[in-house]
Design a protein around this motif. Structure first.
Motif, PDB file in Angstrom:
ATOM      1  N   SER A   1      26.981  45.827  38.600  1.00 32.44           N
ATOM      2  CA  SER A   1      26.900  46.175  37.176  1.00 32.44           C
ATOM      3  C   SER A   1      28.236  45.939  36.482  1.00 32.44           C
ATOM      4  N   LEU A   2      29.333  46.265  37.154  1.00 31.09           N
ATOM      5  CA  LEU A   2      30.653  46.004  36.590  1.00 31.09           C
ATOM      6  C   LEU A   2      30.927  44.503  36.542  1.00 31.09           C
ATOM      7  N   LEU A   3      30.495  43.779  37.564  1.00 29.08           N
ATOM      8  CA  LEU A   3      30.661  42.335  37.589  1.00 29.08           C
ATOM      9  C   LEU A   3      30.047  41.699  36.346  1.00 29.08           C
ATOM     10  N   ALA A   4      28.886  42.181  35.928  1.00 26.60           N
ATOM     11  CA  ALA A   4      28.185  41.599  34.782  1.00 26.60           C
ATOM     12  C   ALA A   4      28.959  41.779  33.484  1.00 26.60           C
ATOM     13  N   ARG A   5      29.837  42.783  33.417  1.00 23.63           N
ATOM     14  CA  ARG A   5      30.566  43.064  32.180  1.00 23.63           C
ATOM     15  C   ARG A   5      31.933  42.389  32.124  1.00 23.63           C
ATOM     16  N   LEU A   6      32.375  41.829  33.208  1.00 23.52           N
ATOM     17  CA  LEU A   6      33.722  41.263  33.256  1.00 23.52           C
ATOM     18  C   LEU A   6      33.810  39.938  32.511  1.00 23.52           C
ATOM     19  N   SER A   7      34.947  39.732  31.864  1.00 22.26           N
ATOM     20  CA  SER A   7      35.229  38.429  31.255  1.00 22.26           C
ATOM     21  C   SER A   7      36.401  37.736  31.933  1.00 22.26           C
ATOM     22  N   ALA A   8      37.119  38.463  32.797  1.00 20.21           N
ATOM     23  CA  ALA A   8      38.256  37.894  33.518  1.00 20.21           C
ATOM     24  C   ALA A   8      38.454  38.671  34.806  1.00 20.21           C
ATOM     25  N   ARG A   9      39.132  38.061  35.743  1.00 24.43           N
ATOM     26  CA  ARG A   9      39.436  38.717  37.014  1.00 24.43           C
ATOM     27  C   ARG A   9      40.333  39.933  36.765  1.00 24.43           C
ATOM     28  N   PRO A  10      39.954  41.108  37.298  1.00 20.31           N
ATOM     29  CA  PRO A  10      40.809  42.286  37.154  1.00 20.31           C
ATOM     30  C   PRO A  10      41.823  42.387  38.303  1.00 20.31           C
ATOM     31  N   GLY A  11      42.648  43.430  38.258  1.00 20.20           N
ATOM     32  CA  GLY A  11      43.566  43.691  39.348  1.00 20.20           C
ATOM     33  C   GLY A  11      44.898  42.999  39.187  1.00 20.20           C
TER      34      GLY A  11
END
Length: 327
Positions: free
Chosen positions: A225-235
């Motif tokens: 679900s979080l993957l679907a909201r990402l627009s860029a690599r986090p971390g």
């Protein structure tokens, strides 16, 4: 040979160059690399030995021929590691990479190419062609990912179980404790990080990135679900970042975002998600074959499934019950 690997050159896209690649390991865990000659495509960069599959040739035969011609060695045992598709603009390549763990002979650069033995952690991706960089990631990742199990609120018991798993050889741990509040999760993560550091293992926090700012870790694991909201690599730079996925579209998104690995599930029906339809091994293999990132098989996995997962091109297995020690 992977079940997801085409049997002969005739089965493949003729516009794509199918290259067999050997990740050749020595007894110290170092991997053999060779420098490409100047004046050729990607000249001057380091690469993993191998070459183009010939028409009508099986992948295993092609790997054996190439390593004999280039290095003078005879492959005795290998397994699939990763398959990488890359478009350089002027050409498309499929790197079909096998980890070579046993061979006869002493490698030498029969074509005049310089050779070196390097630990994966010491490899600089900028010294390699872009298509080779997922191979470095796959070489750095272990075959087992433990997803922590029951009773995270009972800290002492939880940490004792984690310690036993680490003593048993686990070197990648995903801290899954959704029932804990932010403060309790942080406290548990701090203690789990100390345990992992002591054993040379890496700790991934299964939490939204904004909830674990400043929490010690080696990386992040993201739910679908979080993957679907990402627009860029986090971390942060240098961290391991991966995500859960259930189909080819989500797996493609993981690769597009430049994440380091994927968990593809469920391969089998599980007690954790009894209603979720299982992929089965054949469907898992078909989806994983399209990935440009290392893929762990998840869902009903135990150590007994590791060889099957490898044969089908997986990085390894991830599991809760199958790897989390009991009392």
């Amino acid at each position: 040979m992977s079940a997801s690997t085409p049997n002969t050159a005739a089965d493949r896209d003729p516009a794509e160059i199918h290259v067999m690649v050997g990740a050749i390991a020595d007894h110290e865990g170092r991997i053999l690399i060779a420098r490409r000659p100047e004046g050729v495509h990607q000249g001057g960069l380091w690469e993993f030995p191998g070459g183009k599959l010939e028409t009508g040739e099986s992948p295993i035969a092609g790997l054996a021929r190439e390593l004999d011609e280039e290095l003078g060695i005879r492959v005795e045992h290998s397994r699939p590691l990763i398959r990488v598709r890359h478009h350089y603009g002027d050409r498309r390549v499929l790197l079909d990479v096998h980890r070579v763990e046993r061979y006869a002979g002493t490698p030498e650069g029969r074509e005049g190419q310089p050779l070196d033995w390097v630990h994966p952690e010491a490899m600089d991706p900028d010294d390699f062609p872009a298509a080779d960089r997922p191979i470095i990631t796959a070489l750095r990742l272990p075959p087992l990912m433990l997803i922590t199990g029951a009773d995270p609120e009972h800290t002492g018991q939880f940490l004792r179980r984690l310690e036993r798993a680490l003593e048993g050889g686990v070197r990648l741990v995903q801290l899954r404790a959704h029932a804990l509040g932010a403060a309790d999760y942080r406290a548990l993560a701090e203690q789990a990080f100390v345990c992992c550091e002591r054993h040379g293992a890496r700790l991934l926090l299964n939490r939204a990135p904004e909830e674990v700012v400043g929490v010690p870790r080696h990386g992040l694991h993201l739910g679908s679900s979080l993957l679907a909201r990402l627009s860029a690599r986090p971390g942060a730079p240098g961290e391991l970042v991966g995500a859960a996925c259930h189909d080819a579209a989500e797996l493609d998104r993981i690769a597009t975002l430049g994440l380091d690995y994927a968990l593809l599930s469920p391969v089998k029906t599980t007690a954790t998600h009894p209603g979720a339809p299982a992929l089965g091994w054949s469907r898992f293999a078909a989806i994983a074959a399209s990935a440009n990132v290392p893929v762990y098989a998840l869902g009903g996995m135990t150590r007994d499934d590791l060889d099957t997962a490898w044969d089908l091109g997986a990085q390894g297995i991830a599991a809760i019950r199958g790897l989390w020690p009991g009392d």
